[in-house]
Design an enzyme around this catalytic site. Structure first.
Site, PDB file in Angstrom:
ATOM      1  N   LEU A   1    -104.143 -16.368 -87.411  1.00 38.14           N
ATOM      2  CA  LEU A   1    -102.972 -17.241 -87.490  1.00 38.14           C
ATOM      3  C   LEU A   1    -102.400 -17.351 -88.905  1.00 38.14           C
ATOM      4  CD1 LEU A   1    -104.298 -20.100 -85.171  1.00 38.14           C
ATOM      5  CD2 LEU A   1    -102.978 -18.069 -84.550  1.00 38.14           C
TER       6      LEU A   1
ATOM      7  N   ALA B   1     -98.484 -18.887 -91.125  1.00 42.71           N
ATOM      8  CA  ALA B   1     -97.517 -20.002 -91.122  1.00 42.71           C
ATOM      9  C   ALA B   1     -96.523 -19.909 -89.954  1.00 42.71           C
ATOM     10  CB  ALA B   1     -96.770 -20.044 -92.449  1.00 42.71           C
TER      11      ALA B   1
ATOM     12  N   HIS C   1     -97.305 -19.065 -86.862  1.00 40.53           N
ATOM     13  CA  HIS C   1     -97.964 -19.745 -85.747  1.00 40.53           C
ATOM     14  C   HIS C   1     -97.954 -21.266 -85.952  1.00 40.53           C
ATOM     15  CE1 HIS C   1    -100.002 -15.704 -85.634  1.00 40.53           C
ATOM     16  NE2 HIS C   1     -99.646 -15.820 -84.365  1.00 40.53           N
TER      17      HIS C   1
ATOM     18  N   GLN D   1    -102.662  -5.395 -73.436  1.00 39.08           N
ATOM     19  CA  GLN D   1    -101.379  -5.116 -74.100  1.00 39.08           C
ATOM     20  C   GLN D   1    -101.518  -4.089 -75.220  1.00 39.08           C
ATOM     21  OE1 GLN D   1    -100.977  -9.467 -75.184  1.00 39.08           O
ATOM     22  NE2 GLN D   1     -99.957  -8.647 -76.977  1.00 39.08           N
TER      23      GLN D   1
ATOM     24  N   GLY E   1     -92.501 -17.323 -80.282  1.00 37.68           N
ATOM     25  CA  GLY E   1     -91.702 -17.011 -81.462  1.00 37.68           C
ATOM     26  C   GLY E   1     -90.582 -16.040 -81.128  1.00 37.68           C
TER      27      GLY E   1
ATOM     28  N   SER F   1     -95.857 -11.939 -90.170  1.00 34.35           N
ATOM     29  CA  SER F   1     -96.549 -11.228 -89.105  1.00 34.35           C
ATOM     30  C   SER F   1     -97.984 -10.976 -89.554  1.00 34.35           C
ATOM     31  CB  SER F   1     -95.865  -9.875 -88.860  1.00 34.35           C
ATOM     32  OG  SER F   1     -96.718  -9.005 -88.157  1.00 34.35           O
TER      33      SER F   1
HETATM   34  O1  PAF Z   1     -97.415 -12.810 -79.193  1.00 28.33           O
HETATM   35  C1  PAF Z   1     -98.653 -12.750 -79.017  1.00 28.33           C
HETATM   36  O2  PAF Z   1     -99.465 -13.121 -79.863  1.00 28.33           O
HETATM   37  C2  PAF Z   1     -99.182 -12.184 -77.703  1.00 28.33           C
HETATM   38  O3  PAF Z   1     -98.399 -11.141 -77.254  1.00 28.33           O
HETATM   39  C3  PAF Z   1     -99.375 -13.248 -76.616  1.00 28.33           C
HETATM   40  C4  PAF Z   1     -98.059 -13.882 -76.213  1.00 28.33           C
HETATM   41  C5  PAF Z   1    -100.315 -14.326 -77.118  1.00 28.33           C
HETATM   42  C6  PAF Z   1     -99.977 -12.617 -75.359  1.00 28.33           C
HETATM   43  O4  PAF Z   1    -101.224 -12.043 -75.643  1.00 28.33           O
END
Ligand code: PAF
Length: 283
Positions: free
Chosen positions: A33, A35, A37, A61, A149, A187
């Site tokens: 995480l 800033a 987040h 993903q 975001g 990021s």
């Molecule tokens: O944006 C992210 O961090 C991820 O794609 C999410 C939305 C937590 C899904 O794993």
């Protein structure tokens, strides 16, 4: 702050809050995480009584050439940051909890209108993994609101489509992009840039702003603006995957003469780091 990893415990804790009439807010994350987040948590705290952050590195993903195993897992730091931010519950499930039939064999949710475009073209299957895990998190948490975001703009549209198509009663709130002073969108990947690269990467936001200004201030074809923006990135030492102007509502190609409600989207590599950014261009 409560840290929970079992689904059954999460459900029972949240049932008590729901029965007491409290609004539940969800902030899904993959951890590591920063800033950006933190700003999602702040927004959720302003809209809900109980804020649940989830920290789960979602295997579905990641493509075969993307290193799921090496994705940074910084659980203790994430918990400390969430606690400082005022988050109430952090849910850190195992892969087995999220994918009881194994991550390769379970259900997949496909959002056909968006999954193949842009990021989906470069990362086949990525948005199926995102839509699937987000649907599972929605089912586990049952939030009234969820915050995503705007930095991952296509993901935001995928989540909105998921909510509309599955008739979910969840309000999706989009959070503005948090930027470094030179405009670089925050990021987790920025940690892989050295100081010189981080300074150079500010050009991405500059180029997006130039695109916006040219749309507003001239009749040039959008394709000319896109091509020259890509050239500017190449001159700055980046390798663009795409530089494009799309309809903000659905990422469709704008009709000729359509110069409002657009979004500019860029994905570009700087060394081995792939960066994405975007800018809404309402007028
Ligand atoms: O944006 C992210 O961090 C991820 O794609 C999410 C939305 C937590 C899904 O794993």
């Amino acid at each position: 702050m409560q840290t929970i990893s079992a689904a059954v415990e999460l459900r029972s804790v949240l049932a008590e809050h729901r029965n007491a009439g409290r609004r539940i807010g969800l902030v899904p994350t993959m951890g590591n995480l920063h800033a950006g987040h933190r700003s999602l948590i702040d927004i959720a705290l302003g809209q809900a009584d109980v804020v649940v952050a989830t920290v789960f590195v979602n295997p579905t993903q990641f493509g075969p050439n993307e290193d799921f195993a090496r994705y940074p897992r910084t659980g203790a730091d994430d918990e400390a940051m969430l606690e400082r931010a005022g988050c109430h519950i952090v849910f850190m499930p195992t892969v087995q909890t999220m994918y009881p039939f194994g991550s390769e064999h379970g259900i997949r949710i496909h959002v056909p209108s968006l999954a193949h475009l842009l990021e989906g073209a470069v990362r086949p299957g990525h948005f199926d993994g995102v839509a699937t895990v987000v649907a599972k998190l929605f089912n586990l948490v049952g939030p009234d609101i969820a915050v995503f975001g705007r930095k991952d703009y296509q993901q935001l549209l995928v989540v909105r489509a998921l909510v509309a198509d599955l008739c979910l009663a969840i309000t999706i709130i989009d959070a503005p992009i948090v930027r470094a002073p030179n405009g670089l969108a925050l990021s987790s990947r920025n940690q892989y840039l050295d100081d010189e690269q981080r300074a150079r990467a500010g050009v991405i936001h500059e180029v997006l702003e130039e695109m916006r200004d040219r749309i507003g201030g001239s009749d040039e074809p959008l394709s000319t603006i896109e091509i020259e923006a890509a050239q500017r990135l190449v001159h700055a030492g980046l390798q663009p995957d795409y530089v494009t102007l799309r309809r903000a509502a659905d990422l469709g190609d704008p009709h000729s003469g359509h110069r409002h409600d657009l979004v500019g989207l860029i994905a570009a590599r700087l060394g081995s780091v792939r960066l994405i950014d975007n800018l809404l261009m309402p007028r």
